[in-house]
Design an enzyme around this catalytic site. Structure first.
Site, PDB file in Angstrom:
ATOM      1  N   LYS A 120       0.819  -1.221   0.000  1.00 43.04           N
ATOM      2  CA  LYS A 120       0.000   0.000   0.000  1.00 43.04           C
ATOM      3  C   LYS A 120       0.845   1.260   0.000  1.00 43.04           C
ATOM      4  O   LYS A 120       0.498   2.246  -0.653  1.00 43.04           O
ATOM      5  CB  LYS A 120      -0.922   0.026   1.220  1.00 43.04           C
ATOM      6  N   LYS A 199      -7.564 -11.084  -7.825  1.00 48.38           N
ATOM      7  CA  LYS A 199      -8.499 -11.342  -6.740  1.00 48.38           C
ATOM      8  C   LYS A 199      -9.766 -10.509  -6.970  1.00 48.38           C
ATOM      9  O   LYS A 199      -9.681  -9.347  -7.354  1.00 48.38           O
ATOM     10  CB  LYS A 199      -7.824 -10.923  -5.428  1.00 48.38           C
ATOM     11  N   LYS A 202     -13.627  -5.003  -5.188  1.00 49.04           N
ATOM     12  CA  LYS A 202     -14.443  -3.891  -5.661  1.00 49.04           C
ATOM     13  C   LYS A 202     -13.601  -2.851  -6.413  1.00 49.04           C
ATOM     14  O   LYS A 202     -14.005  -2.325  -7.437  1.00 49.04           O
ATOM     15  CB  LYS A 202     -15.158  -3.239  -4.480  1.00 49.04           C
TER      16      LYS A 202
HETATM   17  P1  AMP Z   1     -12.148  -6.776   1.806  1.00 45.86           P
HETATM   18  O1  AMP Z   1     -13.376  -6.495   1.020  1.00 45.86           O
HETATM   19  O2  AMP Z   1     -10.915  -6.943   0.992  1.00 45.86           O
HETATM   20  O3  AMP Z   1     -11.985  -5.858   3.007  1.00 45.86           O
HETATM   21  O4  AMP Z   1     -12.353  -8.215   2.445  1.00 45.86           O
HETATM   22  C1  AMP Z   1     -13.319  -8.507   3.399  1.00 45.86           C
HETATM   23  C2  AMP Z   1     -13.345  -9.998   3.655  1.00 45.86           C
HETATM   24  O5  AMP Z   1     -13.734 -10.698   2.473  1.00 45.86           O
HETATM   25  C3  AMP Z   1     -11.989 -10.568   4.083  1.00 45.86           C
HETATM   26  O6  AMP Z   1     -12.184 -11.534   5.089  1.00 45.86           O
HETATM   27  C4  AMP Z   1     -11.457 -11.192   2.834  1.00 45.86           C
HETATM   28  O7  AMP Z   1     -10.645 -12.320   3.131  1.00 45.86           O
HETATM   29  C5  AMP Z   1     -12.727 -11.604   2.085  1.00 45.86           C
HETATM   30  N1  AMP Z   1     -12.520 -11.460   0.634  1.00 45.86           N
HETATM   31  C6  AMP Z   1     -12.554 -10.310  -0.083  1.00 45.86           C
HETATM   32  N2  AMP Z   1     -12.302 -10.531  -1.383  1.00 45.86           N
HETATM   33  C7  AMP Z   1     -12.099 -11.855  -1.494  1.00 45.86           C
HETATM   34  C8  AMP Z   1     -11.792 -12.733  -2.580  1.00 45.86           C
HETATM   35  N3  AMP Z   1     -11.654 -12.282  -3.829  1.00 45.86           N
HETATM   36  N4  AMP Z   1     -11.625 -14.030  -2.315  1.00 45.86           N
HETATM   37  C9  AMP Z   1     -11.780 -14.516  -1.060  1.00 45.86           C
HETATM   38  N5  AMP Z   1     -12.074 -13.769   0.002  1.00 45.86           N
HETATM   39  C10 AMP Z   1     -12.233 -12.456  -0.203  1.00 45.86           C
END
Ligand code: AMP
Ligand code: TRP
Length: 339
Positions: A120, A199, A202
């Protein structure tokens, strides 16, 4: 709501998600689905971590709506205010206060070693201190409730290890206070986005929003990248190299999967039809969630009441820990008045 006696015996679980708006398929398969299941067994605390979302600035106009939308997603998929504590981080200022106190036992070198920080910080010419200190706030979230277990994705393993280290250091310096929380790393792994490469996230625009109407799900899924070697309809496909097939695995029965793979290899079904099947599956699977979300969107006061009750419950627990921590650190000057 009050703690039931059972709460005292069950392992306490904490997890948080940043409010970047409505949840997507990756959030669901990687996190939320599991959180819902854990409510059966554990004393769960689910937090929308808006204080984390502002570590590098952020948009003050968008954030309230994003926080609300994530709350709707939480409730829609079945996070249950009757069984778990659901709240917004900034409603419980003890999180940021404990983070400040934990600064005292966190070496800067440990923060600089975090992979997420290294990634980051490269995006900034002048790195905000919040980006460096982010894991201290995360440790505070968890330790504030003395959580025993934290369900997170693989990408958070390092932050959890640091949380344990912070707990150890605090205990060694000021006396036994915090249990070392265990990371419960999910099995789902990384859900790859519709671009078939990165991955699902959003910020990359490669998601399937969880609460989208069937038409909107199709709008997204039709753009999904499939086996790059299958150019023409008559080319045989390779399911093991196709992200659409990976996504099918989460929704199709064994029999259907068999059929999808066979028809793909034989080129008897084209990618568009195959994506249509996936899109229908996703839209069907999430229909009950859309219905619940529509209810909460139409009754935002209910969401507010749930979040406020959750914050109150969380705050009662948080205050207790903070009183103990302040006292251990000598932040209780009235003690000087005692003989
Ligand atoms: P984030 O939206 O990146 O803050 O992620 C929130 C939660 O969703 C975390 O526990 C991540 O591990 C899970 N998560 C987000 N994107 C993915 C993805 N593409 N694959 C698996 N888990 C995800
Ligand atoms: N850093 C986590 C993420 O990006 C979110 C988070 C903040 C969290 N505080 C937490 C997760 C406490 C677990 C426990 O996904």
């Amino acid at each position: 709501m009050t703690d039931t006696p059972a709460d005292a015996e069950r392992t306490r679980v904490f997890s948080g998600m940043q409010p970047s708006g409505e949840a997507h398929l990756g959030n669901y398969l990687g996190a939320l689905r599991r959180w819902v299941a854990m409510q059966e067994e554990y004393d769960c605390i689910w937090c929308i971590v808006d204080d984390h979302a502002i570590t590098a600035g952020g948009d003050p106009v968008e954030l309230p709506g994003h926080t609300f939308d994530l709350a709707v997603s939480f409730l829609a998929v079945g996070l249950d205010p009757e069984r778990a504590t659901i709240f917004v981080q900034s409603d419980v200022p003890e999180h940021t206060e404990l983070a400040w106190l934990l600064n005292a036992v966190t070496p800067v070198g440990d923060l600089e070693r975090m992979t997420q920080y290294k990634d980051k910080s490269q995006r900034f010419e002048s790195v905000p201190a919040g980006v460096l200190n982010y894991p201290i706030l995360q440790a505070a979230d968890i330790l504030l409730y003395k959580a025993g277990a934290v369900p997170v994705g693989e990408d958070q393993r390092q932050h959890l290890e640091l949380t344990r280290e912070i707990a150890r250091r605090f205990n060694a310096t000021y006396g036994e206070t915090f249990p070392e929380p265990e990371a419960l790393i999910g099995q789902a792994g990384r859900i790859v986005g519709l671009d078939g490469d990165a991955k699902m996230s959003k910020s990359l625009g490669n998601t399937v929003p969880l609460l989208a109407e069937p038409d909107a799900v199709w709008e997204r899924v039709r753009t999904a990248v499939t086996d790059p070697q299958r150019v023409r309809l008559s080319d045989p496909g390779r399911p093991e190299h196709c992200n659409v097939f990976s996504l099918h695995r989460h929704f199709a029965s064994e029999e259907e999967l068999e059929d999808i793979a066979t028809q793909c290899r034989a080129a008897t079904r084209g990618c568009v039809d195959c994506k249509r099947i996936l899109s229908d599956h996703i839209a069907d699977a999430f229909a009950p969630y859309r219905e619940r979300a529509a209810h909460y969107t139409a009754h935002p006061g209910e969401v507010r009441d749930i979040l406020e009750a959750g914050a109150e419950k969380a705050r009662t627990r948080a205050k207790e820990t903070l009183r103990e921590v302040r006292s251990r650190m000598g932040l209780d000057w009235r003690r000087a008045l005692e003989g």
